[in-house]
Every structure is written in structure tokens, then in C-alpha cells.
Motif scaffolding. Sequence first.
Motif, mmCIF file in Angstrom:
data_model
loop_
_atom_site.group_PDB
_atom_site.id
_atom_site.type_symbol
_atom_site.label_atom_id
_atom_site.label_comp_id
_atom_site.label_asym_id
_atom_site.label_seq_id
_atom_site.Cartn_x
_atom_site.Cartn_y
_atom_site.Cartn_z
ATOM 1 N N ALA B 13 -27.557 -26.959 -64.122
ATOM 2 C CA ALA B 13 -27.291 -25.646 -63.507
ATOM 3 C C ALA B 13 -26.770 -25.882 -62.087
ATOM 4 O O ALA B 13 -27.528 -25.877 -61.123
ATOM 5 N N TRP B 14 -25.480 -26.097 -61.994
ATOM 6 C CA TRP B 14 -24.883 -26.336 -60.673
ATOM 7 C C TRP B 14 -24.853 -25.042 -59.876
ATOM 8 O O TRP B 14 -24.693 -23.967 -60.454
ATOM 9 N N PRO B 15 -24.961 -25.135 -58.560
ATOM 10 C CA PRO B 15 -24.768 -23.911 -57.765
ATOM 11 C C PRO B 15 -23.327 -23.432 -57.915
ATOM 12 O O PRO B 15 -22.430 -24.254 -58.165
ATOM 13 N N GLU B 16 -23.132 -22.144 -57.772
ATOM 14 C CA GLU B 16 -21.788 -21.585 -57.953
ATOM 15 C C GLU B 16 -20.835 -22.139 -56.898
ATOM 16 O O GLU B 16 -21.191 -22.214 -55.714
ATOM 17 N N THR B 17 -19.658 -22.528 -57.347
ATOM 18 C CA THR B 17 -18.667 -23.081 -56.407
ATOM 19 C C THR B 17 -18.088 -21.948 -55.561
ATOM 20 O O THR B 17 -17.572 -20.975 -56.105
ATOM 21 N N PRO B 18 -18.190 -22.084 -54.231
ATOM 22 C CA PRO B 18 -17.638 -21.013 -53.380
ATOM 23 C C PRO B 18 -16.108 -21.020 -53.421
ATOM 24 O O PRO B 18 -15.502 -21.986 -53.872
ATOM 25 N N PHE B 20 -12.872 -21.576 -51.629
ATOM 26 C CA PHE B 20 -12.446 -22.278 -50.407
ATOM 27 C C PHE B 20 -11.044 -21.836 -50.024
ATOM 28 O O PHE B 20 -10.199 -21.610 -50.881
ATOM 29 N N ARG B 21 -10.835 -21.731 -48.722
ATOM 30 C CA ARG B 21 -9.508 -21.363 -48.217
ATOM 31 C C ARG B 21 -9.104 -22.307 -47.109
ATOM 32 O O ARG B 21 -9.944 -22.784 -46.360
ATOM 33 N N LEU B 22 -7.818 -22.543 -47.025
ATOM 34 C CA LEU B 22 -7.306 -23.452 -45.990
ATOM 35 C C LEU B 22 -6.753 -22.634 -44.824
ATOM 36 O O LEU B 22 -5.599 -22.731 -44.478
ATOM 37 N N LEU B 24 -8.355 -22.451 -41.712
ATOM 38 C CA LEU B 24 -8.809 -22.947 -40.410
ATOM 39 C C LEU B 24 -7.700 -23.534 -39.545
ATOM 40 O O LEU B 24 -7.552 -23.132 -38.390
ATOM 41 N N PRO B 25 -6.878 -24.447 -40.062
ATOM 42 C CA PRO B 25 -5.859 -25.041 -39.191
ATOM 43 C C PRO B 25 -4.842 -24.014 -38.730
ATOM 44 O O PRO B 25 -4.394 -24.070 -37.595
ATOM 45 N N ARG B 28 -6.373 -22.072 -35.926
ATOM 46 C CA ARG B 28 -6.435 -22.876 -34.709
ATOM 47 C C ARG B 28 -5.069 -22.963 -34.060
ATOM 48 O O ARG B 28 -4.929 -22.841 -32.859
ATOM 49 N N ARG B 29 -4.055 -23.188 -34.910
ATOM 50 C CA ARG B 29 -2.706 -23.336 -34.382
ATOM 51 C C ARG B 29 -2.245 -22.023 -33.748
ATOM 52 O O ARG B 29 -1.637 -22.013 -32.695
#
Lengths: 155, 80
Positions: B13-18, B20-22, B24-25, B28-29
Motif C-alpha cells: 500500500a504505497w502512499p499516493e503519488t503527489p 509534481f510540477r516543474l 520552481l525554476p 525563481r527566474r
Amino acid sequence: MRPHQEIAFRVAYLITRNAADAEDAVQDGLVKAWRAFGRFRPGAPMRPWLLHIVANEARNRRRSAARREALALRASPGEAAPSPEEAVVDADERARLLAALDGLPDAMRLVLAYRHLLALSEEETAAALGVRVGTVKSRSARALEKLREAHGLRA
Amino acid sequence: MDFERELSALDVAWPETPAFRLELPQRRRRRLLVAVLVAAAVAVGAAVAGSSICAASPSSASSGCRRRRSARSAPGSARW
């Protein structure tokens, strides 16, 4: 990279043993991979490369004193058990096996979990662990031996 | 007991995969770009304001621009 996010998260979760830390590790790993994409060798498989980066991130943020979650089994309704009693015994047996795996030292636990729970190839396992393929083979054999002992003790 | 087979058959029973988004860079830029633009605007604004003050009061003896101008034009003020 999107198709590999789930496996990357599970690799990180096995290292950190904590979902929040694993999420942070994958997020940072994806950013690092995105930045390092120019150095990625064209034609090379992407999954081991990404798993290596994410596993490094997960190792960096592993908190030994933090909450450590244990692996749990999911009920599999599709499995045909011969009888309810046997199904209970079977579930019990599997839970003991998982507990024995969970109790192994990290190096052994991870090699078996990557190979058998995540079905990673030896090459991918080597990349995620940061070791050679030969080390994966020898460590797997030792880990199975240890698991056999630990499982016997729990029986 | 075949441990390899048993391990492979475990349904963890793996935790649910969130998700993900890219982002951040990019964020920052963008922040860096905004900071550079603001700094440049402030520098340009300060330069424009300084030159307009000098232009508006050329006879003011106490103003910095007057002093600088006279120092520049004073004979013998050059250093060798």
C-alpha cells in the motif's frame, strides 16, 4: 519525466520512509534533473538517470530521528483464495514477510525492495543505489539470506 | 519458500503519488528578472532626478552638482 514520477516517488519513499520527505526529494530531484538535462546523454535510458538523482536527494534529506513509516500491505480483492481461513493465513504470511523485509538493514532492504517490490532492473537498482551491477547481485543474495533468517525467526 | 517470488507478489500500500510540477525554476527566474528590472528602473530614476535637480538650480552654490562642476573646471585642479 512525467511517466517516471510514480516510480521516483516510491524509490524516494523507500529511502526516507516518510511520504512528505519523499515528496520533497522528488520535487528537488526533478528540478535538478531539469537543470542537468543538457548533460543527459541522448539515447541513454532516462529512468535510471532520474532515479539516481532522486535517490541522492532522498538520501540527503533522510531524517534518522524523524517519523519512520512502515510498509503496509494492501488488501487485494481480485485474488482468489481457496477458503477464507487460507486467505487469512496467506495474508498473515505476507504481512510477516513484509515486516521481515522492513526490519533488514537499509542496504539490504533497499536492494530487495527495488528489485522485487518496484520491479526495477539490476541496472536501475544499481543507479538508484549508486553502486555497480555486480554489487546489486551480491547484495541481493546476501539480503535474501538475511530475509530467510529474519522470516524464520518471526515464524 | 521462494522469497523472490513471494516478494514480487506482495501488494504494498504505497502512499499516493503527489502531482509534481516543474514551476520552481521558472518562478525563481521570473523573480530574478523582476528584481533586475526594478533595480534598473530605480537606478535610471535616480539618475534622471539627479540631472534634473542640477539643471533646475545651476546657480545654487551649495548644490553638489555645482561643486562638482566648479571642481572640474577649476584651473590647476587636475592631478598629475
